[in-house]
Scaffold this motif. Sequence first.
Motif, PDB file in Angstrom:
ATOM      1  N   PRO A 128      30.747  -3.325 -53.705  1.00 44.04           N
ATOM      2  CA  PRO A 128      29.516  -3.170 -52.939  1.00 44.04           C
ATOM      3  C   PRO A 128      29.559  -1.862 -52.146  1.00 44.04           C
ATOM      4  O   PRO A 128      30.629  -1.322 -51.860  1.00 44.04           O
ATOM      5  CB  PRO A 128      29.532  -4.388 -52.003  1.00 44.04           C
ATOM      6  N   GLU A 129      28.414  -1.353 -51.788  1.00 41.81           N
ATOM      7  CA  GLU A 129      28.320  -0.021 -51.185  1.00 41.81           C
ATOM      8  C   GLU A 129      29.125   0.096 -49.896  1.00 41.81           C
ATOM      9  O   GLU A 129      29.772   1.125 -49.653  1.00 41.81           O
ATOM     10  CB  GLU A 129      26.859   0.337 -50.917  1.00 41.81           C
ATOM     11  N   ASP A 130      29.107  -0.938 -49.043  1.00 38.71           N
ATOM     12  CA  ASP A 130      29.811  -0.824 -47.765  1.00 38.71           C
ATOM     13  C   ASP A 130      31.312  -0.648 -47.972  1.00 38.71           C
ATOM     14  O   ASP A 130      31.961   0.128 -47.251  1.00 38.71           O
ATOM     15  CB  ASP A 130      29.522  -2.024 -46.862  1.00 38.71           C
ATOM     16  N   VAL A 131      31.870  -1.328 -48.971  1.00 40.12           N
ATOM     17  CA  VAL A 131      33.297  -1.195 -49.265  1.00 40.12           C
ATOM     18  C   VAL A 131      33.580   0.159 -49.910  1.00 40.12           C
ATOM     19  O   VAL A 131      34.562   0.830 -49.577  1.00 40.12           O
ATOM     20  CB  VAL A 131      33.775  -2.350 -50.169  1.00 40.12           C
ATOM     21  N   ALA A 132      32.705   0.604 -50.814  1.00 39.07           N
ATOM     22  CA  ALA A 132      32.874   1.910 -51.448  1.00 39.07           C
ATOM     23  C   ALA A 132      32.876   3.026 -50.411  1.00 39.07           C
ATOM     24  O   ALA A 132      33.637   3.998 -50.517  1.00 39.07           O
ATOM     25  CB  ALA A 132      31.769   2.138 -52.476  1.00 39.07           C
ATOM     26  N   LEU A 133      32.045   2.903 -49.395  1.00 41.18           N
ATOM     27  CA  LEU A 133      31.986   3.926 -48.346  1.00 41.18           C
ATOM     28  C   LEU A 133      33.281   3.972 -47.528  1.00 41.18           C
ATOM     29  O   LEU A 133      33.660   5.040 -47.026  1.00 41.18           O
ATOM     30  CB  LEU A 133      30.782   3.680 -47.438  1.00 41.18           C
ATOM     31  N   LEU A 134      33.966   2.851 -47.408  1.00 43.40           N
ATOM     32  CA  LEU A 134      35.252   2.849 -46.713  1.00 43.40           C
ATOM     33  C   LEU A 134      36.292   3.658 -47.492  1.00 43.40           C
ATOM     34  O   LEU A 134      37.153   4.316 -46.901  1.00 43.40           O
ATOM     35  CB  LEU A 134      35.749   1.416 -46.509  1.00 43.40           C
ATOM     36  N   PHE A 135      36.205   3.618 -48.821  1.00 39.46           N
ATOM     37  CA  PHE A 135      37.104   4.437 -49.631  1.00 39.46           C
ATOM     38  C   PHE A 135      36.799   5.920 -49.409  1.00 39.46           C
ATOM     39  O   PHE A 135      37.708   6.749 -49.305  1.00 39.46           O
ATOM     40  CB  PHE A 135      36.960   4.071 -51.104  1.00 39.46           C
ATOM     41  N   ALA A 136      35.527   6.255 -49.331  1.00 34.44           N
ATOM     42  CA  ALA A 136      35.147   7.640 -49.052  1.00 34.44           C
ATOM     43  C   ALA A 136      35.700   8.087 -47.700  1.00 34.44           C
ATOM     44  O   ALA A 136      36.207   9.216 -47.568  1.00 34.44           O
ATOM     45  CB  ALA A 136      33.627   7.780 -49.083  1.00 34.44           C
ATOM     46  N   ASP A 137      35.632   7.227 -46.697  1.00 33.57           N
ATOM     47  CA  ASP A 137      36.184   7.554 -45.375  1.00 33.57           C
ATOM     48  C   ASP A 137      37.684   7.806 -45.462  1.00 33.57           C
ATOM     49  O   ASP A 137      38.211   8.728 -44.823  1.00 33.57           O
ATOM     50  CB  ASP A 137      35.915   6.418 -44.394  1.00 33.57           C
ATOM     51  N   PHE A 138      38.370   6.982 -46.239  1.00 33.15           N
ATOM     52  CA  PHE A 138      39.820   7.135 -46.413  1.00 33.15           C
ATOM     53  C   PHE A 138      40.135   8.500 -47.033  1.00 33.15           C
ATOM     54  O   PHE A 138      41.048   9.209 -46.581  1.00 33.15           O
ATOM     55  CB  PHE A 138      40.347   6.002 -47.292  1.00 33.15           C
ATOM     56  N   LEU A 139      39.400   8.869 -48.061  1.00 37.27           N
ATOM     57  CA  LEU A 139      39.650  10.143 -48.738  1.00 37.27           C
ATOM     58  C   LEU A 139      39.335  11.320 -47.828  1.00 37.27           C
ATOM     59  O   LEU A 139      40.034  12.351 -47.856  1.00 37.27           O
ATOM     60  CB  LEU A 139      38.829  10.226 -50.013  1.00 37.27           C
ATOM     61  N   ARG A 140      38.314  11.194 -47.020  1.00 37.46           N
ATOM     62  CA  ARG A 140      38.017  12.265 -46.064  1.00 37.46           C
ATOM     63  C   ARG A 140      39.150  12.417 -45.057  1.00 37.46           C
ATOM     64  O   ARG A 140      39.513  13.536 -44.675  1.00 37.46           O
ATOM     65  CB  ARG A 140      36.691  11.984 -45.344  1.00 37.46           C
ATOM     66  N   ALA A 141      39.734  11.297 -44.635  1.00 35.18           N
ATOM     67  CA  ALA A 141      40.883  11.360 -43.732  1.00 35.18           C
ATOM     68  C   ALA A 141      42.075  12.044 -44.390  1.00 35.18           C
ATOM     69  O   ALA A 141      42.927  12.628 -43.712  1.00 35.18           O
ATOM     70  CB  ALA A 141      41.271   9.953 -43.275  1.00 35.18           C
ATOM     71  N   ALA A 142      42.115  12.006 -45.736  1.00 37.15           N
ATOM     72  CA  ALA A 142      43.175  12.683 -46.488  1.00 37.15           C
ATOM     73  C   ALA A 142      42.870  14.165 -46.698  1.00 37.15           C
ATOM     74  O   ALA A 142      43.656  14.873 -47.330  1.00 37.15           O
ATOM     75  CB  ALA A 142      43.358  11.997 -47.840  1.00 37.15           C
ATOM     76  N   GLY A 143      41.726  14.624 -46.192  1.00 38.99           N
ATOM     77  CA  GLY A 143      41.372  16.031 -46.298  1.00 38.99           C
ATOM     78  C   GLY A 143      40.542  16.387 -47.507  1.00 38.99           C
ATOM     79  O   GLY A 143      40.362  17.571 -47.816  1.00 38.99           O
ATOM     80  N   LEU A 144      39.999  15.382 -48.208  1.00 41.63           N
ATOM     81  CA  LEU A 144      39.182  15.644 -49.388  1.00 41.63           C
ATOM     82  C   LEU A 144      37.699  15.665 -49.025  1.00 41.63           C
ATOM     83  O   LEU A 144      37.279  15.075 -48.022  1.00 41.63           O
ATOM     84  CB  LEU A 144      39.442  14.585 -50.455  1.00 41.63           C
ATOM     85  N   GLU A 145      36.919  16.352 -49.843  1.00 42.27           N
ATOM     86  CA  GLU A 145      35.478  16.410 -49.661  1.00 42.27           C
ATOM     87  C   GLU A 145      34.822  15.460 -50.662  1.00 42.27           C
ATOM     88  O   GLU A 145      34.967  15.644 -51.874  1.00 42.27           O
ATOM     89  CB  GLU A 145      34.965  17.833 -49.867  1.00 42.27           C
ATOM     90  N   VAL A 146      34.147  14.458 -50.171  1.00 43.45           N
ATOM     91  CA  VAL A 146      33.488  13.470 -51.024  1.00 43.45           C
ATOM     92  C   VAL A 146      32.031  13.864 -51.192  1.00 43.45           C
ATOM     93  O   VAL A 146      31.255  13.862 -50.234  1.00 43.45           O
ATOM     94  CB  VAL A 146      33.605  12.054 -50.422  1.00 43.45           C
TER      95      VAL A 146
END
Length: 243
Positions: A128-146
């Motif tokens: 679901p979108e809310d969970v997918a967005l949490l993955f995006a937040d995690f990747l941004r914390a890793a320094g990636l651009e989503v």
Amino acid sequence: MTALGFLYPGHSGEDDYPRIEQLLGSDIRVDLVHTDIGEDAHRVDALLEMGSSARLAAGVEELRHAGADAVVWACTSGSFVHGWDGAHEQVRALAATAGLPASSTSFAFAHAVRELGARRVAIGATYPEDVALLFADFLRAAGLEVLGVRGAGVVTAAEVGTWGEREVRSLARAADHPDAEVLLLPDTALHTAAYIPSLEQELGKPVLTANQVTVWEGLRLADRRVNAPELGALFTREPLVQA
């Protein structure tokens, strides 16, 4: 012989692991221990419980007896849902319990993107979108651009495990972004090992999938590098994407 240990929640996409082991060849052994999934739901509270220290610790002893050189929590949502700091603590606790180098699929994605020399990514998630967005937040914390996040809205791992090539390709096409250097398909319940090279050829870029990066992360922890083009750009000797 290098033995890689994986803690895999429930039974959905685990068929990818013997397939990957076969493609790796050589002297790599892939050992899978199934953890108790609890409630099968891509919902934050259920995912937090699924990745709890007690549930992971229950499977560690079997991997130690099997002679694992490293252990990876083979679950994306059950790691990133804890947030960047919480996911680090999850891995630290797993390493302490196992007495082995440890990681999780979420960190595997971050490390694999860096391995390819990339920074800009797009996400095609079954969640679901809310969970997918949490993955995006995690990747941004890793320094990636989503650059984009596409959630398919699937609630259970059991349903994801029934997806075949048609559904995987549809998600990949819908999620890709023209400026993304890499496409990410999280969810270890999703069968993808057989489709990676053709997806990369179609999209013209590396594709990273959950079970693929999970095994790669185990190899990284064990200080092994394997050339296996059948598993995509990540498993070739030279990165295809330059920083």
